[in-house]
Design an enzyme around this catalytic site. Sequence first.
Site, PDB file in Angstrom:
ATOM      1  N   ARG A  25      80.384  49.737  25.234  1.00 25.94           N
ATOM      2  CA  ARG A  25      81.229  48.971  26.146  1.00 25.94           C
ATOM      3  C   ARG A  25      82.680  49.443  26.158  1.00 25.94           C
ATOM      4  O   ARG A  25      83.495  48.902  26.893  1.00 25.94           O
ATOM      5  CB  ARG A  25      81.150  47.477  25.807  1.00 25.94           C
ATOM      6  N   ASN A  26      83.003  50.453  25.366  1.00 25.10           N
ATOM      7  CA  ASN A  26      84.357  50.998  25.416  1.00 25.10           C
ATOM      8  C   ASN A  26      84.508  51.751  26.738  1.00 25.10           C
ATOM      9  O   ASN A  26      83.645  52.540  27.114  1.00 25.10           O
ATOM     10  CB  ASN A  26      84.616  51.928  24.228  1.00 25.10           C
ATOM     11  N   ALA A  27      85.599  51.512  27.422  1.00 26.26           N
ATOM     12  CA  ALA A  27      85.811  52.087  28.760  1.00 26.26           C
ATOM     13  C   ALA A  27      86.357  53.509  28.729  1.00 26.26           C
ATOM     14  O   ALA A  27      86.523  54.117  29.790  1.00 26.26           O
ATOM     15  CB  ALA A  27      86.752  51.183  29.561  1.00 26.26           C
TER      16      ALA A  27
END
Length: 176
Positions: free
Chosen positions: A41-43
Amino acid sequence: MPDSFHRGFAPVINQHTQVLVLGSMPSVKSLADQAYYAHPRNAFWPLMGELFDFNANDDYTSRLNSLLAVGVGLWDVYAACERPGSLDSAIVNSTAEFNDFVSLFAKYPEVRVLAFNGKTAFTRFERLAKNSHDLANFLKHKKLLCLPSTSPANATLSINDKQVAWQSIRGFLLNS
């Protein structure tokens, strides 16, 4: 040493790196996978893929090579620290060891911009710079950018808002 004491990664950098993205310390997931920004979920990777026109789902080595090809490198402010979990707020400051930026900048003089992935990386680096005359001398010729964290823990900004902020690094690259 406690189980929560972690050592970070070597820098991803070459002689053409102009912008160095600095996080604070890799997450537990990143450390386990031995890869920068590994949390799904890290962008970070989707943002970089969009900014520099590469597939954010490519294998890790390809993504690193894509960044290096446009003049972007990666590292962290901390070389090691005790941190239960992944949150920057959990870093035990008394255990923190900073990376050797003086040696890095001496070896890679083309780095002109430091782009901090979040406020913690920025403020901890500033603290280091205040206490190092040699580092302060290198920084006279560098631009420092504090950008919004790409971490899923930073839910205050949308992915679009983060993308707008991160686009600023493109303007500092000579070959873009």
